[in-house]
Design a protein around this motif. Structure first.
Motif, mmCIF file in Angstrom:
data_model
loop_
_atom_site.group_PDB
_atom_site.id
_atom_site.type_symbol
_atom_site.label_atom_id
_atom_site.label_comp_id
_atom_site.label_asym_id
_atom_site.label_seq_id
_atom_site.Cartn_x
_atom_site.Cartn_y
_atom_site.Cartn_z
ATOM 1 N N SER A 124 0.829 -1.207 0.000
ATOM 2 C CA SER A 124 0.000 0.000 0.000
ATOM 3 C C SER A 124 0.864 1.258 0.000
ATOM 4 N N LYS A 125 0.285 2.304 -0.563
ATOM 5 C CA LYS A 125 0.885 3.633 -0.489
ATOM 6 C C LYS A 125 0.055 4.460 0.492
ATOM 7 N N LEU A 126 0.687 4.861 1.577
ATOM 8 C CA LEU A 126 -0.008 5.557 2.654
ATOM 9 C C LEU A 126 0.462 7.000 2.692
ATOM 10 N N TYR A 127 -0.512 7.920 2.724
ATOM 11 C CA TYR A 127 -0.223 9.356 2.745
ATOM 12 C C TYR A 127 -0.746 9.915 4.065
ATOM 13 N N PHE A 128 0.166 10.312 4.931
ATOM 14 C CA PHE A 128 -0.177 10.749 6.276
ATOM 15 C C PHE A 128 -0.369 12.269 6.290
ATOM 16 N N ILE A 129 -1.340 12.710 7.085
ATOM 17 C CA ILE A 129 -1.651 14.126 7.207
ATOM 18 C C ILE A 129 -2.053 14.396 8.648
ATOM 19 N N GLY A 130 -1.729 15.572 9.143
ATOM 20 C CA GLY A 130 -2.083 15.911 10.516
ATOM 21 C C GLY A 130 -0.862 16.152 11.383
ATOM 22 N N PRO A 131 -1.072 16.463 12.661
ATOM 23 C CA PRO A 131 0.052 16.820 13.543
ATOM 24 C C PRO A 131 1.019 15.674 13.808
ATOM 25 N N ASP A 132 0.553 14.431 13.789
ATOM 26 C CA ASP A 132 1.416 13.280 14.059
ATOM 27 C C ASP A 132 1.794 12.537 12.786
ATOM 28 N N ALA A 133 1.706 13.207 11.637
ATOM 29 C CA ALA A 133 1.912 12.513 10.360
ATOM 30 C C ALA A 133 3.321 11.948 10.245
ATOM 31 N N LYS A 134 4.351 12.764 10.489
ATOM 32 C CA LYS A 134 5.727 12.303 10.298
ATOM 33 C C LYS A 134 6.099 11.211 11.295
ATOM 34 N N ASP A 135 5.761 11.405 12.555
ATOM 35 C CA ASP A 135 6.113 10.402 13.563
ATOM 36 C C ASP A 135 5.421 9.073 13.292
ATOM 37 N N LEU A 136 4.151 9.121 12.907
ATOM 38 C CA LEU A 136 3.426 7.884 12.630
ATOM 39 C C LEU A 136 3.941 7.221 11.356
ATOM 40 N N ALA A 137 4.288 8.031 10.344
ATOM 41 C CA ALA A 137 4.850 7.463 9.116
ATOM 42 C C ALA A 137 6.178 6.762 9.403
ATOM 43 N N LYS A 138 7.016 7.363 10.239
ATOM 44 C CA LYS A 138 8.291 6.732 10.604
ATOM 45 C C LYS A 138 8.057 5.414 11.341
ATOM 46 N N THR A 139 7.090 5.398 12.251
ATOM 47 C CA THR A 139 6.840 4.184 13.032
ATOM 48 C C THR A 139 6.331 3.060 12.142
ATOM 49 N N VAL A 140 5.380 3.374 11.243
ATOM 50 C CA VAL A 140 4.862 2.345 10.334
ATOM 51 C C VAL A 140 5.965 1.829 9.419
ATOM 52 N N LYS A 141 6.804 2.746 8.922
ATOM 53 C CA LYS A 141 7.891 2.340 8.018
ATOM 54 C C LYS A 141 8.917 1.480 8.740
ATOM 55 N N SER A 142 9.186 1.787 9.991
ATOM 56 C CA SER A 142 10.175 0.998 10.740
ATOM 57 C C SER A 142 9.675 -0.405 11.043
ATOM 58 N N GLU A 143 8.357 -0.586 11.126
ATOM 59 C CA GLU A 143 7.816 -1.896 11.453
ATOM 60 C C GLU A 143 7.514 -2.738 10.228
ATOM 61 N N THR A 144 7.314 -2.116 9.083
ATOM 62 C CA THR A 144 7.055 -2.861 7.857
ATOM 63 C C THR A 144 7.573 -2.070 6.671
ATOM 64 N N PHE A 145 8.562 -2.629 5.957
ATOM 65 C CA PHE A 145 9.093 -1.985 4.770
ATOM 66 C C PHE A 145 8.259 -2.301 3.540
ATOM 67 N N ALA A 146 7.223 -3.116 3.683
ATOM 68 C CA ALA A 146 6.391 -3.488 2.540
ATOM 69 C C ALA A 146 5.346 -2.436 2.214
ATOM 70 N N ARG A 147 5.303 -1.343 2.957
ATOM 71 C CA ARG A 147 4.358 -0.262 2.690
ATOM 72 C C ARG A 147 5.127 1.029 2.448
ATOM 73 N N LYS A 148 4.686 1.791 1.449
ATOM 74 C CA LYS A 148 5.281 3.088 1.167
ATOM 75 C C LYS A 148 4.587 4.138 2.031
ATOM 76 N N CYS A 149 5.365 4.870 2.795
ATOM 77 C CA CYS A 149 4.824 5.842 3.739
ATOM 78 C C CYS A 149 5.283 7.243 3.328
ATOM 79 N N TYR A 150 4.318 8.115 3.027
ATOM 80 C CA TYR A 150 4.606 9.486 2.633
ATOM 81 C C TYR A 150 3.828 10.439 3.544
ATOM 82 N N THR A 151 4.258 11.678 3.561
ATOM 83 C CA THR A 151 3.490 12.740 4.198
ATOM 84 C C THR A 151 3.086 13.756 3.133
ATOM 85 N N ILE A 152 1.946 14.393 3.329
ATOM 86 C CA ILE A 152 1.458 15.398 2.385
ATOM 87 C C ILE A 152 2.123 16.728 2.695
ATOM 88 N N SER A 153 2.725 17.327 1.681
ATOM 89 C CA SER A 153 3.473 18.574 1.870
ATOM 90 C C SER A 153 2.558 19.664 2.405
#
Length: 393
Positions: free
Chosen positions: A178-207
């Motif tokens: 999956s390609k996941l696009y995070f938005i909101g105050p915890d977007a970067k921290d949550l994207a990092k956590t998901v990416k660290s636990e599973t490399f099979a998902r693409k984790c991005y934040t919305i600019s």
């Protein structure tokens, strides 16, 4: 003395093995160019191109030592990949994406999702991205819920635990690839956590976060990401109406440019078409109503055919029309109750009239054995009832 050993029987003669078939000769491998030939071609290309003075020492080094050229080519072609991997490792997620690029990915990729980390109040006041068409229902709300103060004081790494709990929710809402696009105050921290636990998902934040999405000009809506059948039908009808309007406008443009060059017979056809467009434009309210009705019918048909189970489609259709049919059903039920009550009252009156018409013969209790005692008992009961009524009065 040792007994003599019996003579060994002769070994049977083994059959001769068949001769192995001769293998066909393999075609000779093509002669691969050597590293020297490749570098000679490379240097000849360099010689034919005017080189700035600043790069001439590098060209001279490549001519003298071919390994320098190989290293240079490896660096040129490998540096983008290395930089991408290095950047992802330093960030902890796959990068930032512009809002419009995110929306295009939601439309094209079936496994793409927006993960919204904003609070309930922020979503209620600011709204959410309006995802339509193939991007519909691809938004999920996953908040990083904080532990209470007592648990935070007693827990080491409370923030990481909160992020890990939210990351588990994200993994359940998404699939591998999956390609996941995070938005909101915890977007970067949550994207990092998901990416660290599973490399099979693409984790991005919305600019720019939600403000960046809003300033990009994309549509927003109130009420959350999930849409009911009525909202979906209205969107589909609006889209069909927009397409019809664009088709009419293009038809008007083609008519205005074609009539000038068409012959006399075609002028009549184009004139009638233009007249129909003009009448439709004058009676635009009826035209839009007709387009809207047709759009709603096509939307309902499309929604009905999209269900694999007919019972699910019937249930969804019932939920869609229930706001209209419920008042009618209630009115019919109330009227049926009134008719039933009236019928019961009429039947009761008829029964009373029939009972009153029945003549009951008088019986002299004194003439019956034991009747005198029954008579005195009935008289006492009547007297007690009369005294009770007088006491109540």
């Amino acid at each position: 003395a040792m007994p003599e050993m019996p003579a060994m029987s002769e070994m049977p003669v083994l059959p001769e093995m068949p001769a192995m078939p001769e293998l066909p000769e393999l075609p000779p491998l093509p002669d691969l160019p050597s590293v020297e030939d490749v570098m000679a071609s490379f240097t000849s290309v360099i010689d034919s191109v005017p080189v700035p003075e600043d790069l001439q020492p590098l060209v001279a080094a490549i001519k003298q030592n071919p390994d320098t050229g190989v290293a240079l080519l490896a660096f040129i072609f490998g540096s983008p990949v290395l930089l991408a991997v290095l950047g992802a490792a330093l960030r902890g997620y796959d990068g930032d994406v512009r809002p419009k690029a995110c929306y295009e990915s939601l439309e094209k990729n079936g496994n793409a999702k927006i993960i919204d980390t904003r609070s309930e109040e922020a979503i209620r006041n600011e709204g959410v991205p309006d995802l339509r068409g193939s991007a519909r229902n691809k938004g999920e709300i996953v908040r990083v819920v904080k532990l209470n103060e007592k648990e935070r004081r007693q827990t080491r790494g409370a923030r990481q635990i909160e992020l890990t709990i939210a990351a588990e929710k994200v993994k359940k809402l998404s699939s591998i690839g999956s390609k996941l696009y995070f938005i909101g105050p915890d977007a970067k921290d949550l994207a990092k956590t998901v990416k660290s636990e599973t490399f099979a998902r693409k984790c991005y934040t919305i600019s720019g976060g939600f403000e960046g999405y809003r300033s990009s000009g994309l549509k927003l809506r109130k009420g959350g990401y999930k849409k009911n059948v009525a909202e979906v039908a209205a969107e589909e009808a609006s889209e069909i109406g927009s397409r019809a309007t664009r088709a009419v406008q293009s038809s008007v443009g083609s008519v205005s440019t074609t009539v000038k060059t068409a012959d006399d017979s075609m002028k009549v056809v184009y004139g009638l078409l233009a007249l129909g467009v003009v009448v439709g434009a004058i009676e635009y309210e009826k035209t839009l109503q007709f387009i809207g009705v047709v759009g709603i019918e096509l939307t309902l048909l499309n929604a009905f055919l999209s269900y694999e189970n007919p019972l699910d489609a019937i249930s969804a259709f019932g939920n869609f029309v229930s706001p209209v049919t419920q008042p009618i059903t209630n009115a019919i039920g109330a009227k049926a109750g009134e008719v039933a009550n009236e019928a019961v009252s009429i039947a009761s009156e008829k029964v009373k009239e029939s009972v009153s018409e029945i003549s009951v013969p008088e019986v002299d209790l004194d003439q019956i054995p034991g009747g005198s005692g029954l008579k005195r008992s009935l008289e006492k009961r009547g007297a007690s009832k009369q005294s009770a009524v007088e006491e109540d009065e």
